[in-house]
Design a protein around this motif. Structure first.
Motif, short mmCIF file in Angstrom:
data_model
loop_
_atom_site.label_atom_id
_atom_site.label_comp_id
_atom_site.label_asym_id
_atom_site.label_seq_id
_atom_site.Cartn_x
_atom_site.Cartn_y
_atom_site.Cartn_z
N ALA A 1 66.43 9.71 35.70
CA ALA A 1 65.00 9.58 35.98
C ALA A 1 64.17 10.20 34.86
N ALA A 2 64.64 11.32 34.31
CA ALA A 2 63.91 11.99 33.23
C ALA A 2 63.87 11.11 31.98
N TYR A 3 65.00 10.50 31.64
CA TYR A 3 65.03 9.63 30.47
C TYR A 3 64.20 8.36 30.70
N GLU A 4 64.22 7.85 31.90
CA GLU A 4 63.42 6.66 32.22
C GLU A 4 61.93 6.96 32.08
N ASN B 1 59.49 2.80 22.64
CA ASN B 1 60.29 2.72 21.40
C ASN B 1 61.04 4.01 21.10
N ASN B 2 61.18 4.88 22.08
CA ASN B 2 61.90 6.14 21.87
C ASN B 2 63.41 5.87 21.87
N GLY C 1 69.09 5.66 23.87
CA GLY C 1 70.52 5.90 23.64
C GLY C 1 71.10 6.83 24.69
N ALA C 2 70.37 7.89 25.03
CA ALA C 2 70.86 8.83 26.04
C ALA C 2 71.00 8.15 27.39
N LEU C 3 70.03 7.29 27.72
CA LEU C 3 70.09 6.60 29.01
C LEU C 3 71.27 5.65 29.07
N ARG C 4 71.53 4.94 27.97
CA ARG C 4 72.70 4.05 27.95
C ARG C 4 73.99 4.83 28.16
#
Length: 284
Positions: free
Chosen positions: A170-173, A181-182, A187-190
């Motif tokens: 949720a934080a990365y989303e 464009n971050n 990448g972290a979310l993937r």
């Protein structure tokens, strides 16, 4: 002397290594790695090998102790009683006492042997300091101030460390919603989504997929498990083989999963480049 002396043997001192005499700058075989090798990554360390039985070498040590205070942090001093720390003396190839060696970046840089007048010692020290200026980690860090950590990423990483995968996701989303464009957040979310999916794949998944090549879902699960087990080539090849023998929705599902796994790597990674060629051949 640079590169001519191998100090690696002093990174793991023998049990029961003898202590050096007292003093603020005293170093022995036990703490040589910490006080000399590691410290020399940030600033030059002057190692003075001496003997208590040699008045000339004792006087040289006293001179260096005074000079290091005067120079206030531009170099560090390590005094080694050679007779009780023979492994250090042998590592430097000491042939006479006193011997003084400058160590920078974990390697010997320059040395001199025998008692020297203050003016000559000062000239030698200045040459050492000039030789490493701007080349050690401390200098580089001073020239390039570190940017403050983004509190949003700190919060996401904290959730991940606590095992809260949903909170981290949720934080990365939220970061991506604010900054589409971050790339770091994407990448972290993937990685996070792959980890959450692959961690629940049973160990039997590979055997199941191998026993029934027509089971698309089993093949996808097996590829995830192979990737989790750090076997990316096996995962890529499994999905490419699945693409070759399927069509329509099944082929699309296999291709989509393969592209998701590709995105876990740098696009220029050789294994990804090679697998993309195999994918193109399988599709066309």
């Amino acid at each position: 002397m640079s590169g001519a002396v191998d100090l690696s043997s002093l990174k793991q001192p023998p049990a029961g290594a003898p202590d050096a005499p007292g003093g603020d700058y005293a170093v022995n075989e036990t703490d040589f790695e910490t006080k000399v090798l590691r410290r020399s990554i940030a600033l030059p360390v002057v190692v003075a090998l001496y003997s208590q039985r040699s008045p000339g070498s004792v006087e040289l040590v006293k001179l260096l102790e005074r000079l290091v205070v005067e120079d206030a942090g531009s170099w560090a001093l390590a005094t080694v009683e050679a007779e009780t720390n023979m492994r250090i003396a042998q590592a430097f190839g000491v042939q006479g006492i006193p011997t003084v060696v400058a160590v920078a970046g974990g390697q010997p840089l320059a040395d001199f042997q025998g008692a020297q007048p203050e003016a000559q010692v000062r000239q030698w020290l200045n040459a050492v300091i000039d030789a490493v200026a701007g080349k050690l980690e401390a200098d580089a860090a001073a020239e390039e101030p570190q940017a403050a950590e983004d509190p949003r990423f700190v919060a996401a990483e904290a959730a991940l460390e606590e095992g809260d995968l949903a909170g981290a996701e949720a934080a990365y989303e939220a970061i991506i919603a604010a900054e589409p464009n971050n790339d770091e957040a994407k990448g972290a979310l993937r990685q996070l989504r792959f980890l959450g999916r692959a961690q629940i794949v049973p160990e039997s998944a590979i055997a199941t997929a191998d026993s029934d090549p027509a089971d698309v879902d089993a093949a996808l699960a097996a590829a995830d498990l192979e990737m989790l087990n750090q076997q990316p080539e096996a995962a890529f090849d499994r999905l490419i083989a699945l693409i070759k023998r399927t069509a329509d929705d099944d082929r699309t599902k296999a291709r989509t999963r393969l592209l998701e796994l590709f995105e876990l790597f740098d696009p220029a990674e050789p294994i990804v480049v090679a697998s993309r060629r195999k994918l193109a051949a399988a599709l066309y």
